[in-house]
Design a protein around this motif. Structure first.
Motif, PDB file in Angstrom:
ATOM      1  N   SER A   1       0.820  -1.287   0.108  1.00  0.00           N
ATOM      2  CA  SER A   1       0.013   0.374   0.064  1.00  0.00           C
ATOM      3  C   SER A   1       0.758   1.112  -0.107  1.00  0.00           C
ATOM      4  N   ASP A   2       1.962   1.176   0.823  1.00  0.00           N
ATOM      5  CA  ASP A   2       3.075   2.343   0.735  1.00  0.00           C
ATOM      6  C   ASP A   2       3.633   2.609  -0.680  1.00  0.00           C
ATOM      7  N   LEU A   3       3.865   1.356  -1.351  1.00  0.00           N
ATOM      8  CA  LEU A   3       4.426   1.724  -2.664  1.00  0.00           C
ATOM      9  C   LEU A   3       3.467   2.039  -3.640  1.00  0.00           C
ATOM     10  N   LEU A   4       2.279   1.674  -3.580  1.00  0.00           N
ATOM     11  CA  LEU A   4       1.209   2.191  -4.307  1.00  0.00           C
ATOM     12  C   LEU A   4       0.909   3.555  -4.330  1.00  0.00           C
ATOM     13  N   MET A   5       1.173   4.232  -3.180  1.00  0.00           N
ATOM     14  CA  MET A   5       1.110   5.697  -2.871  1.00  0.00           C
ATOM     15  C   MET A   5       2.200   6.436  -3.245  1.00  0.00           C
ATOM     16  N   ARG A   6       2.960   5.942  -3.872  1.00  0.00           N
ATOM     17  CA  ARG A   6       4.286   6.833  -4.218  1.00  0.00           C
ATOM     18  C   ARG A   6       4.247   7.109  -5.768  1.00  0.00           C
ATOM     19  N   PRO A   7       3.309   8.392  -5.867  1.00  0.00           N
ATOM     20  CA  PRO A   7       2.877   8.621  -7.267  1.00  0.00           C
ATOM     21  C   PRO A   7       3.991   9.038  -8.250  1.00  0.00           C
ATOM     22  N   HIS A   8       4.172   8.041  -9.414  1.00  0.00           N
ATOM     23  CA  HIS A   8       4.959   8.369 -10.420  1.00  0.00           C
ATOM     24  C   HIS A   8       4.861   9.677 -11.401  1.00  0.00           C
ATOM     25  N   THR A   9       3.405  10.205 -10.929  1.00  0.00           N
ATOM     26  CA  THR A   9       3.104  11.531 -11.887  1.00  0.00           C
ATOM     27  C   THR A   9       3.496  12.763 -11.173  1.00  0.00           C
ATOM     28  N   ALA A  10       4.152  12.377  -9.970  1.00  0.00           N
ATOM     29  CA  ALA A  10       4.405  13.704  -9.148  1.00  0.00           C
ATOM     30  C   ALA A  10       5.582  14.680  -9.811  1.00  0.00           C
ATOM     31  N   PRO A  11       6.771  14.020 -10.375  1.00  0.00           N
ATOM     32  CA  PRO A  11       7.657  15.091 -11.054  1.00  0.00           C
ATOM     33  C   PRO A  11       6.897  15.492 -12.195  1.00  0.00           C
ATOM     34  N   ARG A  12       6.032  15.053 -12.977  1.00  0.00           N
ATOM     35  CA  ARG A  12       5.630  15.530 -13.855  1.00  0.00           C
ATOM     36  C   ARG A  12       4.544  16.778 -13.713  1.00  0.00           C
ATOM     37  N   GLN A  13       3.781  16.411 -12.396  1.00  0.00           N
ATOM     38  CA  GLN A  13       2.903  17.858 -12.037  1.00  0.00           C
ATOM     39  C   GLN A  13       3.700  18.661 -11.719  1.00  0.00           C
ATOM     40  N   LEU A  14       4.975  18.513 -10.942  1.00  0.00           N
ATOM     41  CA  LEU A  14       5.828  19.669 -10.438  1.00  0.00           C
ATOM     42  C   LEU A  14       6.124  20.321 -11.622  1.00  0.00           C
ATOM     43  N   ILE A  15       6.764  19.614 -12.680  1.00  0.00           N
ATOM     44  CA  ILE A  15       7.302  20.233 -13.925  1.00  0.00           C
ATOM     45  C   ILE A  15       6.464  21.081 -14.518  1.00  0.00           C
ATOM     46  N   ASP A  16       5.105  20.818 -14.569  1.00  0.00           N
ATOM     47  CA  ASP A  16       4.013  21.305 -15.071  1.00  0.00           C
ATOM     48  C   ASP A  16       3.663  22.498 -14.569  1.00  0.00           C
ATOM     49  N   VAL A  17       3.584  22.707 -13.251  1.00  0.00           N
ATOM     50  CA  VAL A  17       3.423  23.841 -12.335  1.00  0.00           C
ATOM     51  C   VAL A  17       4.251  24.770 -12.296  1.00  0.00           C
ATOM     52  N   ILE A  18       5.773  24.497 -12.573  1.00  0.00           N
ATOM     53  CA  ILE A  18       6.789  25.259 -12.654  1.00  0.00           C
ATOM     54  C   ILE A  18       6.754  26.004 -14.035  1.00  0.00           C
ATOM     55  N   VAL A  19       6.844  25.128 -15.108  1.00  0.00           N
ATOM     56  CA  VAL A  19       6.809  25.680 -16.296  1.00  0.00           C
ATOM     57  C   VAL A  19       5.702  26.656 -16.790  1.00  0.00           C
ATOM     58  N   THR A  20       4.561  26.237 -16.422  1.00  0.00           N
ATOM     59  CA  THR A  20       3.309  27.065 -16.671  1.00  0.00           C
ATOM     60  C   THR A  20       3.212  28.160 -15.802  1.00  0.00           C
ATOM     61  N   GLY A  21       3.733  28.083 -14.604  1.00  0.00           N
ATOM     62  CA  GLY A  21       3.715  29.395 -13.698  1.00  0.00           C
ATOM     63  C   GLY A  21       4.704  30.331 -13.869  1.00  0.00           C
ATOM     64  N   PHE A  22       5.905  29.941 -14.316  1.00  0.00           N
ATOM     65  CA  PHE A  22       7.097  30.900 -14.450  1.00  0.00           C
ATOM     66  C   PHE A  22       7.237  31.238 -15.719  1.00  0.00           C
ATOM     67  N   VAL A  23       6.685  30.498 -16.720  1.00  0.00           N
ATOM     68  CA  VAL A  23       6.481  31.086 -18.261  1.00  0.00           C
ATOM     69  C   VAL A  23       5.185  31.415 -18.643  1.00  0.00           C
ATOM     70  N   ARG A  24       4.283  30.722 -18.653  1.00  0.00           N
ATOM     71  CA  ARG A  24       3.125  31.220 -19.155  1.00  0.00           C
ATOM     72  C   ARG A  24       2.458  32.346 -18.405  1.00  0.00           C
ATOM     73  N   ASP A  25       2.272  31.996 -17.092  1.00  0.00           N
ATOM     74  CA  ASP A  25       1.614  33.031 -16.187  1.00  0.00           C
ATOM     75  C   ASP A  25       2.372  34.132 -15.967  1.00  0.00           C
ATOM     76  N   ALA A  26       3.660  34.050 -15.530  1.00  0.00           N
ATOM     77  CA  ALA A  26       4.627  35.151 -15.159  1.00  0.00           C
ATOM     78  C   ALA A  26       4.779  36.035 -16.566  1.00  0.00           C
ATOM     79  N   MET A  27       4.795  35.325 -17.638  1.00  0.00           N
ATOM     80  CA  MET A  27       5.219  36.211 -18.908  1.00  0.00           C
ATOM     81  C   MET A  27       3.993  36.761 -19.220  1.00  0.00           C
TER      82      MET A  27
END
Length: 583
Positions: A116-142
């Motif tokens: 159950s602990d292994l299942l809760m280690r979300p493999h999409t978290a790095p993607r979500q983090l990069i999406d937040v940073i890229v869209t935040g600092f590039v699209r929204d900030a620009m």
């Protein structure tokens, strides 16, 4: 977009991913520019509608607006597509290693962590983090920067109102991320508890029913769900704080514009309607990117919890690595030797200490003794699930730490005491040990394990689904399928760990006779607590406290009056008088 590169796969993936993110960033900049441009164009749109001298430019302005919004639409589409492709590739790069490293050699990953602990280690978290940073600092900030430039260009004095009111919300937003991380960590634990309860209920439903544990499981589930609900509400509350603050900021800014413009405080020259509309449009359009940027810290902290959990798994030391110079096992008769082997799980007290034994090629050796003596650990060392702390494990004189995993796996076939079946059809479970086996070969293996008859009677025969871990089959049926799977592999070495423990006496005798015929020239090692299953072994070894204390054939061990004789007498209830007669 087709890109061909030479070099290691991870380098090619990094290059492709960089290209994808690069295109997505360029598209985001275009979205920001066209958004600011649309606010700027409001001046000309309003002036064309209100000023007679600008009406001749109405068609040109209209076409410009159409082109501007078309560019924005295309840029938005490109941003979404390329960001999704880059994110999917990133998910593959993080999820792939997590699965491949864990399943290839790292048994300790599954021993140290609950599923159950292994299942809760979300493999999409790095993607979500990069999406937040890229869209935040590039699209929204620009976008925000572009709109602020329009505001300053149109009304410098009115822009001061915005710049003064804006910082007022920062103290309120700054404290939010401090609470997010601890709340998210607790929420992941609660979600893991929900999965754990579901898994335990599914696997142990008979025990739960037998001991009337339904209320206990329901209470555990309700408690876990309640905790998830409470923490989700806390996260929602923290994320929602930013929006009211930004709403208040927008209201103050609009009110300030109204007061300054109507009271003549904007400067000596009265602004045109188009300039005021352009300014107000830019101000209102700046609200959304500013609101998203205000939430970005909370989103980053939320993603960082998942990233930390995932890389905590990936960063676990990989103690089971294939040697860079690994070679395939060369053909040989299949002799197995443990040479002065010492091993303890996680560096604890040794389970096996200084063991030196040889399992003769083409012979059947039985390992007997009390539970916890180290018998199953010997199997784990032979299959190289673990490496010894000291000494070496060899097959035909070749140290297993110097050979490839693939060649070792081809050499060894295994049937464990905890029979595992995949949630698939019977034939898929059988064929997983030999993917290229024909249907006839699969059936021959099933016949040898005396499984063909009951398989044929299943609703769809060999195509019948067995359910999760064979839940639709009995214990004996599962065990016979596992034995057939091992037979089908046709490896030179066969390891049987209580392989017939779930069979009745008649079935066990039939399977045993079939195995005797099929394994006549194979190296076979059997772990058994029921001595009746190993009496005809070529050699019997008694394992106790991590050492082989006795070995020999049945007659030798019976006459030695050692530990095996005691076990023999306990199981067969030999009386003292019968023993004297036998002697």
């Amino acid at each position: 977009m087709a890109i061909r590169l030479h070099g290691p796969p991870h380098c090619r993936q990094s290059y492709v991913q960089g290209r994808l993110y690069g295109v997505a960033i360029i598209a985001m900049i275009a979205v920001a520019a066209t958004t600011a441009g649309s606010a700027y164009m409001m001046e000309y749109i309003v002036d064309a509608m209100t000023s007679p001298e600008m009406r001749d430019w109405a068609v040109v302005i209209a076409l410009s607006v159409v082109c501007l919004f078309l560019m924005k639409a295309l840029a938005t589409y490109a941003q979404s597509i390329y960001l999704a492709h880059a994110g999917n590739l990133d998910s593959h790069r993080t999820a792939g290693p997590g699965v491949s490293q864990a399943t290839s050699a790292r048994c300790f990953v599954f021993l140290d962590n609950e599923s159950s602990d292994l299942l809760m280690r979300p493999h999409t978290a790095p993607r979500q983090l990069i999406d937040v940073i890229v869209t935040g600092f590039v699209r929204d900030a620009m976008t925000l920067l572009g709109l602020v430039i329009v505001m300053v260009y149109q009304q410098p004095v009115l822009s001061v109102v915005f710049s003064i009111v804006g910082p007022l919300v920062l103290p309120g937003i700054r404290y939010l991320p401090k609470s997010v991380r601890s709340i998210m960590q607790a929420e992941f634990k609660s979600l893991a508890e929900i999965i754990r309860v579901i898994q335990e209920t599914s696997a142990g439903i008979k025990v739960i029913k037998g001991f009337s544990l339904e209320d206990r499981m329901i209470d555990r589930m309700e408690t876990a769900i309640l905790k998830v609900e409470e923490r989700s509400n806390e996260i929602a509350r923290l994320q929602s704080i930013a929006s009211p603050l930004m709403e208040f900021l927008a209201g103050l800014a609009v009110a300030g514009v109204l007061v300054v413009s109507t009271m003549g405080l904007a400067g000596s020259e009265q602004p045109t309607a188009g300039q005021l509309m352009s300014f107000i449009t830019a101000l209102l359009m700046a609200y959304e990117p500013a609101k998203r940027l205000s939430k970005m810290r909370v989103q980053i902290e939320t993603c960082m919890v998942g990233v930390g959990m995932l890389f905590g798994l990936l960063d676990q030391e990989d103690t089971m690595r294939e040697s860079p110079d690994a070679h395939d096992l060369t053909d040989g008769p299949g002799e197995i030797a443990l040479r002065d082997v010492t091993f303890g799980y996680h560096g604890t007290l040794p389970v096996i200490e200084g063991m030196s034994v040889t399992f003769e090629a083409g012979k059947t050796t039985a390992l007997v003794g009390q539970s916890g003596g180290g018998k199953s650990t010997i199997f784990g060392l032979i299959m190289r699930f673990y490496d010894p702390d000291m000494g070496s494990v060899e097959i035909d004189g070749q140290n297993l730490q110097e050979v490839s995993f693939s060649s070792l796996r081809r050499k060894v076939s295994y049937v464990g005491q905890d029979t595992f079946l995949f949630s698939a059809s019977v034939i898929e479970n059988l064929r997983c040990s030999a993917p290229n086996a024909s249907d006839e070969e699969v059936m021959d293996a099933a016949r040898a394990a005396h499984a063909h008859e009951f398989i044929s009677e299943l609703p769809n025969g060999y195509d019948t689904q067995v359910g999760e871990n064979g839940t639709f089959l009995s214990g004996g049926q599962k065990q016979r399928i596992a034995i057939a799977r091992a037979i089908l592999r046709n490896a030179e070495i066969l390891l049987l760990d209580e392989a017939t423990s779930a069979l009745d006496a008649e079935s066990e005798n039939l399977v045993k006779n079939a195995l005797d015929a099929l394994t006549r020239d194979m190296t076979v090692i059997i772990i058994a607590h029921r001595l009746a299953t190993v009496l005809e072994a070529d050699k019997i070894m008694v394992v106790q406290d991590g050492a082989v204390i006795e070995q020999g054939d049945l007659d030798q061990l019976i006459q030695s009056n050692g530990q095996f004789r005691k076990l023999f007498d306990q199981q067969f209830k030999t009386t003292e008088k019968e023993r004297e007669v036998a002697e």
